[in-house]
Design an enzyme around this catalytic site. Sequence first.
Site, PDB file in Angstrom:
ATOM      1  N   GLY A   1      -4.350   1.141   3.626  1.00 15.40           N
ATOM      2  CA  GLY A   1      -4.966   0.954   2.315  1.00 15.40           C
ATOM      3  C   GLY A   1      -6.405   0.483   2.434  1.00 15.40           C
TER       4      GLY A   1
ATOM      5  CB  ALA B   1      -6.408  -7.067  -2.691  1.00 14.22           C
ATOM      6  CB  SER B   2      -6.460  -2.073  -0.031  1.00 16.67           C
ATOM      7  OG  SER B   2      -7.823  -2.424   0.127  1.00 16.67           O
ATOM      8  CG  ASN B   3      -7.503  -6.595   4.185  1.00 15.91           C
ATOM      9  OD1 ASN B   3      -7.536  -7.814   4.197  1.00 15.91           O
ATOM     10  ND2 ASN B   3      -7.392  -5.874   5.290  1.00 15.91           N
ATOM     11  CG  PHE B   4      -4.605 -10.238  -0.578  1.00 12.11           C
ATOM     12  CD1 PHE B   4      -4.912 -10.704  -1.839  1.00 12.11           C
ATOM     13  CD2 PHE B   4      -3.645  -9.249  -0.463  1.00 12.11           C
ATOM     14  CE1 PHE B   4      -4.278 -10.214  -2.968  1.00 12.11           C
ATOM     15  CE2 PHE B   4      -2.997  -8.740  -1.572  1.00 12.11           C
ATOM     16  CZ  PHE B   4      -3.317  -9.229  -2.834  1.00 12.11           C
TER      17      PHE B   4
ATOM     18  CE  LYS C   1      -1.538  -0.293   7.237  1.00 14.34           C
ATOM     19  NZ  LYS C   1      -0.863  -1.009   6.132  1.00 14.34           N
TER      20      LYS C   1
ATOM     21  CB  THR D   1      -0.942   0.020   1.223  1.00 13.24           C
ATOM     22  OG1 THR D   1      -0.163  -0.052   2.425  1.00 13.24           O
ATOM     23  CG2 THR D   1      -1.900  -1.168   1.187  1.00 13.24           C
TER      24      THR D   1
ATOM     25  CG  HIS E   1      -3.267  -1.357  10.815  1.00 13.01           C
ATOM     26  ND1 HIS E   1      -4.306  -0.551  10.384  1.00 13.01           N
ATOM     27  CD2 HIS E   1      -3.355  -2.500  10.096  1.00 13.01           C
ATOM     28  CE1 HIS E   1      -4.983  -1.184   9.441  1.00 13.01           C
ATOM     29  NE2 HIS E   1      -4.433  -2.364   9.248  1.00 13.01           N
TER      30      HIS E   1
END
Length: 238
Positions: free
Chosen positions: A145, A100-103, A139, A77, A135
Amino acid sequence: MKIALIGYGKMGKAIEAIAVAKGHEIVHRIDLNSQHLLEKEELSKADVAIEFTGPETAYNNILKCFAANVPVVCGSTGWLEQLPAVKSLCLEQHRAFLYASNFSVGVNIFFEVNKRLAELMANQSQYEVKMEEIHHTQKRDAPSGTAITLAEQLMEKVRRKQEWVNEETSKPEQLSIISKRIDPAPGTHSITYTSAIDDITITHTAHSREGFASGAVIAAEWLKGKTGIFSMKDVLSL
């Protein structure tokens, strides 16, 4: 499959554990000390690459995958101003790219819930809306993201919000995203609609990196043998 892991930090190691458990082979583990493995001759030994690095390196890593004609799954991201260029090159060169910003499967379902709730709230101007994301302290980007994806989905439906800001705001056209960095939190995202009468909150909380890593392996399995530009929405048929 033969997988090249580009980025071998905590996420890369979590992906490795799941991929190996599913019978896949990790042919390369690439970090800052093994950049030679990004050269075409080495990278082309992989069936697919999974890229989890950072905003400074993601773009060039993706281009290296394209040069080696290796499908690439990207979860980095903070580099998305370069995403249009990547998509253009992917189509031009007939490559395979999935971002993807998140899988996490759960987060991608949460994305759909967010869009539906925003659609329902679009004309309910008595509700103010804000977001919060939490988070771990390592990070590097803020907001996450995932939070940006949620914000963009929300603003597409709730038109009174025209931009997001990463702070508290009193401007009615701005959507506030509050970013908190607390160890060992792997990721929590909340959207709250508040009125004088009641609140409506939706929240996704990750318990570990396993959900993200598992989703990345599922995406890599799905992408192998394809060409084009894809997302987790395609993988999960959402």
